[in-house]
Every structure is written in structure tokens, then in C-alpha cells.
Motif scaffolding. Sequence first.
Motif, short mmCIF file in Angstrom:
data_model
loop_
_atom_site.label_atom_id
_atom_site.label_comp_id
_atom_site.label_asym_id
_atom_site.label_seq_id
_atom_site.Cartn_x
_atom_site.Cartn_y
_atom_site.Cartn_z
N LYS A 106 0.86 -1.19 0.00
CA LYS A 106 0.00 0.00 0.00
C LYS A 106 0.90 1.23 0.00
N PRO A 107 0.63 2.20 -0.90
CA PRO A 107 1.48 3.40 -0.93
C PRO A 107 1.41 4.15 0.38
N TRP A 108 2.54 4.69 0.78
CA TRP A 108 2.64 5.48 2.00
C TRP A 108 2.92 6.93 1.61
N HIS A 109 2.20 7.85 2.21
CA HIS A 109 2.38 9.26 1.89
C HIS A 109 2.41 10.07 3.18
N PRO A 110 3.49 10.79 3.40
CA PRO A 110 3.50 11.69 4.56
C PRO A 110 2.62 12.91 4.29
N HIS A 111 2.19 13.56 5.34
CA HIS A 111 1.44 14.80 5.23
C HIS A 111 2.44 15.94 5.07
N LEU A 112 2.29 16.74 4.02
CA LEU A 112 3.21 17.84 3.75
C LEU A 112 2.77 19.07 4.52
N THR A 113 3.65 19.58 5.38
CA THR A 113 3.34 20.76 6.18
C THR A 113 4.47 21.78 6.08
N VAL A 114 4.14 23.00 6.47
CA VAL A 114 5.13 24.07 6.56
C VAL A 114 5.06 24.66 7.96
N ALA A 115 6.17 25.27 8.36
CA ALA A 115 6.22 26.02 9.62
C ALA A 115 7.07 27.26 9.35
N ARG A 127 0.50 32.02 4.11
CA ARG A 127 -0.93 31.88 4.45
C ARG A 127 -1.11 31.38 5.87
N GLU A 128 -0.41 30.31 6.23
CA GLU A 128 -0.57 29.73 7.58
C GLU A 128 -0.18 30.74 8.66
N THR A 129 0.90 31.48 8.42
CA THR A 129 1.32 32.46 9.42
C THR A 129 0.25 33.53 9.60
N LEU A 130 -0.32 34.01 8.51
CA LEU A 130 -1.38 35.02 8.60
C LEU A 130 -2.62 34.45 9.29
N GLU A 131 -3.04 33.24 8.90
CA GLU A 131 -4.25 32.64 9.47
C GLU A 131 -4.12 32.32 10.95
N GLU A 132 -2.90 32.04 11.41
CA GLU A 132 -2.72 31.62 12.80
C GLU A 132 -2.23 32.74 13.72
N THR A 133 -1.66 33.82 13.14
CA THR A 133 -1.11 34.87 14.00
C THR A 133 -1.60 36.27 13.65
N GLY A 134 -2.14 36.45 12.45
CA GLY A 134 -2.52 37.78 12.01
C GLY A 134 -1.34 38.61 11.54
N TRP A 135 -0.20 37.97 11.29
CA TRP A 135 1.00 38.67 10.82
C TRP A 135 1.27 38.34 9.36
N LYS A 136 1.53 39.39 8.56
CA LYS A 136 2.06 39.20 7.21
C LYS A 136 3.56 39.03 7.35
N VAL A 137 4.11 38.05 6.64
CA VAL A 137 5.54 37.77 6.70
C VAL A 137 6.10 37.59 5.30
N GLU A 138 7.42 37.68 5.22
CA GLU A 138 8.13 37.42 3.97
C GLU A 138 9.21 36.37 4.22
N HIS A 152 -0.86 22.52 6.96
CA HIS A 152 -0.77 21.72 5.74
C HIS A 152 -0.70 22.59 4.49
N VAL A 153 0.03 22.09 3.51
CA VAL A 153 0.09 22.72 2.20
C VAL A 153 -1.17 22.31 1.44
N GLU A 154 -1.84 23.29 0.85
CA GLU A 154 -3.06 23.01 0.11
C GLU A 154 -2.76 22.72 -1.36
N THR A 159 2.16 26.75 -3.51
CA THR A 159 3.59 26.55 -3.33
C THR A 159 3.90 26.46 -1.84
N LEU A 160 5.08 25.96 -1.53
CA LEU A 160 5.49 25.87 -0.13
C LEU A 160 5.54 27.26 0.51
N MET A 161 6.10 28.23 -0.21
CA MET A 161 6.18 29.58 0.35
C MET A 161 4.80 30.21 0.52
#
Length: 162
Positions: A7-16, A57-68, A44-46, A50-52
Motif C-alpha cells: 500500500k502506498p505510504w504518503h506523509p502529510h506535507l506541512t510548513v512552519a 498563508r498559515e502564518t497570517l491565518e494563525e497569527t494575524g501577521w504578514k511575513v516574507e 498543511h500545504v493546500e 507553493t510551499l512559500m
Amino acid sequence: MTDIDAKPWHPHLTVATIVEQDGEFLMVEEIADGHRVFNQPAGHVERDETLMEAAIRETLEETGWKVEPTSIVGFYLYQSPANGVTYFRVCFAASAIQAIDDAVLDEGIIGPRWMTLDQLRSSGVPLRSHLVTECIEDYISGQRISLSTLSHSVATRNGSAT
């Protein structure tokens, strides 16, 4: 068992995202599995993202901060003892650009917290996983990978990449 039967195994792709400002790190205080924990802005990456884009997106959704994003801190493979799921985490370093005053944060998020590593360790609040401090320690040690190493291709209908 043959390879065909496996059975194929697939990790969940996430960013931090590691965001450091004046010696403090942007953390997320959240409820996970019914418990209050600290984490980096992460998720999770949708599909078709892209990863970036996911890190921003995750940083904004979880903290309210725009980042680069400025660099990659590292790549981490982690199997959660809570659910047995394996996560492949791409951890970015990023610069804080702007706090959004009226940002609506994701469900389960208590709020953003700026903390030193020592404050995080002595807070008495559990970490979402050991990757929280491992990523910060790698960042503090100067571990960086250029963003130019990332490539993102989108397949067209005929299967070729653009």
C-alpha cells in the motif's frame, strides 16, 4: 508481500515559519487535541499552493501577521505518537512585515505570542511537538538554505510542466 501488493505510504506535507524579532519568536498558542499548546505558525500545504505561499498563508491565518520568507531552516520528518501520522515539515525563516489588527484567526487558535526560547521552555505550556524547539534551535545555530533551491512546477493538461 510484493511491491505490487504494498500500500502506498504518503506523509502529510506541512510548513512552519520561524519569525524572530528582537530575540523573540512569533509563536502560536492553540488548542490541539483538547490541550493548550505552543507551536510555530504551521499547517498543511493546500492543493496547487507553493510551499512559500503555504507558509505565508498559515502564518497570517494563525497569527494575524504578514511575513516574507527569507530562507529555509530545514526539512523534518516526524511521526506523531498521538495519531501515527507522519509529517514532512518544511520550516522557513521569515521577516515580520505587518500585524493585521482585525485578523480573524483559525479555529482553535488562542492567539499569537512573542517569546524568547527560554520563555517558551519555562512557560509550563506543552509544545505541539519537539519540532517546535528543534526548528528554533536550528534557526539560532544559523542553519539556512537558500529559497532559490525551491522549484514549483504546474502540470498542464497534456502533462508537461510549466
